[in-house]
Structures are given as structure tokens and as C-alpha cells.
Write a protein that holds these residues in place. Sequence first.
Motif, short mmCIF file in Angstrom:
data_model
loop_
_atom_site.label_atom_id
_atom_site.label_comp_id
_atom_site.label_asym_id
_atom_site.label_seq_id
_atom_site.Cartn_x
_atom_site.Cartn_y
_atom_site.Cartn_z
N SER A 6 0.83 -1.20 0.00
CA SER A 6 0.00 0.00 0.00
C SER A 6 0.87 1.25 0.00
O SER A 6 2.08 1.19 0.28
N VAL A 7 0.26 2.36 -0.30
CA VAL A 7 0.96 3.65 -0.27
C VAL A 7 1.48 3.91 1.14
O VAL A 7 2.62 4.35 1.33
N ARG A 8 0.68 3.58 2.15
CA ARG A 8 1.12 3.78 3.54
C ARG A 8 2.30 2.87 3.88
O ARG A 8 3.25 3.29 4.52
N GLN A 9 2.26 1.61 3.44
CA GLN A 9 3.37 0.69 3.69
C GLN A 9 4.63 1.19 2.99
O GLN A 9 5.73 1.10 3.55
N ALA A 10 4.47 1.74 1.80
CA ALA A 10 5.63 2.28 1.08
C ALA A 10 6.21 3.48 1.84
O ALA A 10 7.43 3.64 1.93
N TYR A 11 5.34 4.30 2.40
CA TYR A 11 5.78 5.45 3.21
C TYR A 11 6.59 4.95 4.40
O TYR A 11 7.68 5.46 4.70
N LEU A 55 2.33 11.67 -1.65
CA LEU A 55 1.34 11.25 -2.64
C LEU A 55 1.71 11.71 -4.04
O LEU A 55 1.53 10.97 -5.02
N ARG A 56 2.27 12.91 -4.15
CA ARG A 56 2.75 13.39 -5.46
C ARG A 56 3.88 12.50 -5.97
O ARG A 56 3.94 12.16 -7.16
N ALA A 57 4.77 12.11 -5.08
CA ALA A 57 5.88 11.24 -5.47
C ALA A 57 5.36 9.87 -5.93
O ALA A 57 5.86 9.30 -6.91
N VAL A 58 4.36 9.36 -5.24
CA VAL A 58 3.75 8.09 -5.63
C VAL A 58 3.14 8.21 -7.02
O VAL A 58 3.31 7.33 -7.87
N GLU A 59 2.43 9.29 -7.28
CA GLU A 59 1.81 9.49 -8.60
C GLU A 59 2.86 9.60 -9.70
O GLU A 59 2.68 9.06 -10.79
N ARG A 60 3.96 10.28 -9.42
CA ARG A 60 5.04 10.37 -10.42
C ARG A 60 5.61 8.99 -10.71
O ARG A 60 5.87 8.65 -11.86
N ALA A 61 5.79 8.19 -9.67
CA ALA A 61 6.31 6.84 -9.85
C ALA A 61 5.32 5.99 -10.65
O ALA A 61 5.73 5.25 -11.56
N ARG A 62 4.05 6.07 -10.32
CA ARG A 62 3.03 5.31 -11.05
C ARG A 62 2.96 5.70 -12.52
O ARG A 62 2.66 4.89 -13.38
N ALA A 63 3.23 6.96 -12.81
CA ALA A 63 3.19 7.46 -14.18
C ALA A 63 4.54 7.31 -14.89
O ALA A 63 4.72 7.85 -15.99
N ASN A 64 5.47 6.59 -14.26
CA ASN A 64 6.81 6.39 -14.84
C ASN A 64 7.50 7.71 -15.15
O ASN A 64 8.14 7.86 -16.19
N GLN A 65 7.37 8.68 -14.25
CA GLN A 65 7.98 9.99 -14.43
C GLN A 65 9.17 10.22 -13.50
O GLN A 65 9.57 11.35 -13.28
#
Length: 76
Positions: A6-11, A55-65
Motif C-alpha cells: 500500500s501507499v502507507r506501507q511504502a511510506y 502522494l505526489r511522489a507516488v503518482e510520479r512513480a506510477r506514471a513512470n515519471q
Amino acid sequence: MDEQISVRQAYLAMYSFLDELYSKYEFDQFGSLLGGLSLLADGSPADQAAWSDWLRAVERARANQVDAALHIQANQ
């Protein structure tokens, strides 16, 4: 290793990683960063902006950015 967390576990994994580096090298900047990333009793980060940044960092990672490639440049 293609397990989903999860995003929380990744944090928490990121926090653990930085905490381990801080324990080894005692970089003052890591201590300050960890203070803001620490979780309060309600589960939110001490620095409220940290979760939004995460959360912004997670979205960048999900978008391969995220470019995490090592870039070596010759001395000029």
C-alpha cells in the motif's frame, strides 16, 4: 520481487530506510527530515505537507515519471 504494498506501507518503508541511514551515518539533515515524517498519534505525519508530497511522489512513480538512473558526467 513484484509484490504490491500500500501507499502507507511504502511510506513506512521509506521512513525505515532513511532511519537506518540516519542511524549509520548520523546526517543531521536526515534527523530533521525524519522528525517531519514521524507519525503523530492519529497516524498523520508531524509535517502535514509531507503526506501531500509523498502522494505526489507516488503518482510520479506510477506514471513512470521518475528518472532514477545514474547519470555520470565527465569533469569539465
